[in-house]
Design a protein around this motif. Structure first.
Motif, PDB file in Angstrom:
ATOM      1  N   LEU A  47      -6.599  46.511  65.150  1.00 47.09           N
ATOM      2  CA  LEU A  47      -5.232  46.866  65.514  1.00 47.09           C
ATOM      3  C   LEU A  47      -4.401  47.225  64.287  1.00 47.09           C
ATOM      4  CD1 LEU A  47      -3.316  47.156  67.927  1.00 47.09           C
ATOM      5  CD2 LEU A  47      -2.645  44.779  67.550  1.00 47.09           C
ATOM      6  N   GLN A  48      -4.558  46.481  63.205  1.00 53.46           N
ATOM      7  CA  GLN A  48      -3.791  46.761  61.992  1.00 53.46           C
ATOM      8  C   GLN A  48      -4.157  48.138  61.414  1.00 53.46           C
ATOM      9  OE1 GLN A  48      -4.185  43.849  58.867  1.00 53.46           O
ATOM     10  NE2 GLN A  48      -2.770  44.917  57.523  1.00 53.46           N
ATOM     11  N   SER A  51      -2.771  50.862  63.752  1.00 57.68           N
ATOM     12  CA  SER A  51      -1.316  50.967  63.614  1.00 57.68           C
ATOM     13  C   SER A  51      -0.936  51.645  62.305  1.00 57.68           C
ATOM     14  CB  SER A  51      -0.670  49.578  63.685  1.00 57.68           C
ATOM     15  OG  SER A  51      -0.863  49.010  64.955  1.00 57.68           O
ATOM     16  N   SER A  52      -1.638  51.319  61.240  1.00 57.85           N
ATOM     17  CA  SER A  52      -1.383  51.960  59.945  1.00 57.85           C
ATOM     18  C   SER A  52      -1.686  53.448  60.007  1.00 57.85           C
ATOM     19  CB  SER A  52      -2.224  51.320  58.841  1.00 57.85           C
ATOM     20  OG  SER A  52      -1.816  49.999  58.629  1.00 57.85           O
ATOM     21  N   ASP A  55       1.147  55.150  61.904  1.00 59.28           N
ATOM     22  CA  ASP A  55       2.354  55.248  61.071  1.00 59.28           C
ATOM     23  C   ASP A  55       2.193  56.324  59.997  1.00 59.28           C
ATOM     24  OD1 ASP A  55       4.805  54.116  61.433  1.00 59.28           O
ATOM     25  OD2 ASP A  55       4.501  52.508  59.987  1.00 59.28           O
ATOM     26  N   VAL A  75      -0.268  51.997  70.388  1.00 57.43           N
ATOM     27  CA  VAL A  75      -1.558  51.644  69.797  1.00 57.43           C
ATOM     28  C   VAL A  75      -2.076  50.383  70.481  1.00 57.43           C
ATOM     29  CG1 VAL A  75      -2.760  50.945  67.681  1.00 57.43           C
ATOM     30  CG2 VAL A  75      -0.896  52.630  67.568  1.00 57.43           C
ATOM     31  N   SER A  76      -3.304  50.453  70.978  1.00 61.37           N
ATOM     32  CA  SER A  76      -3.924  49.278  71.583  1.00 61.37           C
ATOM     33  C   SER A  76      -5.404  49.246  71.246  1.00 61.37           C
ATOM     34  CB  SER A  76      -3.704  49.262  73.105  1.00 61.37           C
ATOM     35  OG  SER A  76      -4.334  50.359  73.712  1.00 61.37           O
ATOM     36  N   THR A  90      -2.160  51.852  76.854  1.00 59.55           N
ATOM     37  CA  THR A  90      -1.720  52.518  75.628  1.00 59.55           C
ATOM     38  C   THR A  90      -0.546  53.446  75.928  1.00 59.55           C
ATOM     39  OG1 THR A  90      -4.005  52.392  74.856  1.00 59.55           O
ATOM     40  CG2 THR A  90      -2.519  53.823  73.622  1.00 59.55           C
ATOM     41  N   VAL A 105       6.167  53.513  66.204  1.00 58.69           N
ATOM     42  CA  VAL A 105       4.866  53.076  66.700  1.00 58.69           C
ATOM     43  C   VAL A 105       5.037  51.701  67.356  1.00 58.69           C
ATOM     44  CG1 VAL A 105       2.504  52.426  66.062  1.00 58.69           C
ATOM     45  CG2 VAL A 105       3.647  54.327  64.879  1.00 58.69           C
ATOM     46  N   GLU A 106       4.600  51.590  68.591  1.00 62.46           N
ATOM     47  CA  GLU A 106       4.557  50.308  69.288  1.00 62.46           C
ATOM     48  C   GLU A 106       3.096  49.929  69.451  1.00 62.46           C
ATOM     49  OE1 GLU A 106       6.930  48.172  70.223  1.00 62.46           O
ATOM     50  OE2 GLU A 106       8.497  49.505  69.442  1.00 62.46           O
ATOM     51  N   PHE A 107       2.777  48.674  69.196  1.00 65.19           N
ATOM     52  CA  PHE A 107       1.380  48.264  69.288  1.00 65.19           C
ATOM     53  C   PHE A 107       1.242  47.043  70.180  1.00 65.19           C
ATOM     54  CE2 PHE A 107       3.314  46.592  65.467  1.00 65.19           C
ATOM     55  CZ  PHE A 107       3.023  45.238  65.525  1.00 65.19           C
TER      56      PHE A 107
END
Length: 111
Positions: A47-48, A51-52, A55, A75-76, A90, A105-107
């Motif tokens: 997930l990290q 997400s990066s 972004d 992001v999922s 997602t 960005v929403e995760f």
């Protein structure tokens, strides 16, 4: 399309798709999902990392597109569910990002 016309809109979509593709690894996939939406699959990403990546893409699009393009993303992580449910959860995050002001960005929480 409303401001610059459909031809310019199509050119911009192609440029955005190319920029996304060139910013990903060879094992990643990008698909046009609808109108101006893209679906990006990042195998072997947590997930990290995902997400990066989202972004980084958001920042790169804002810096390099003309006319300027913003990006909202959801992001999922795939948890073994079927593809339809995975895309729906997602997509829900994408709409959450749009609802919270766009260009963000929403995760998935709790992963």
């Amino acid at each position: 399309n409303d401001t610059y016309g459909h031809l310019q809109g199509d050119i911009l979509l192609k440029n955005v798709a190319g920029l996304i593709r060139s910013s990903l690894r060879k094992v990643d996939f990008v698909f046009r999902y609808g109108g101006e939406e893209f679906l990006v699959l990042l195998p072997s990403s947590d997930l990290q990392m995902a997400s990066s990546t989202a972004d980084r893409l958001r920042e790169k699009l804002a810096e390099t597109t003309d006319p300027k393009v913003t990006m909202s993303a959801g992001v999922s992580i795939w948890s073994g569910e079927d593809a339809t449910h995975f895309i729906q959860k997602t997509d829900h995050l994408l709409y959450e990002a749009k609802g919270r002001g766009k260009n963000r960005v929403e995760f998935q929480k709790g992963s």
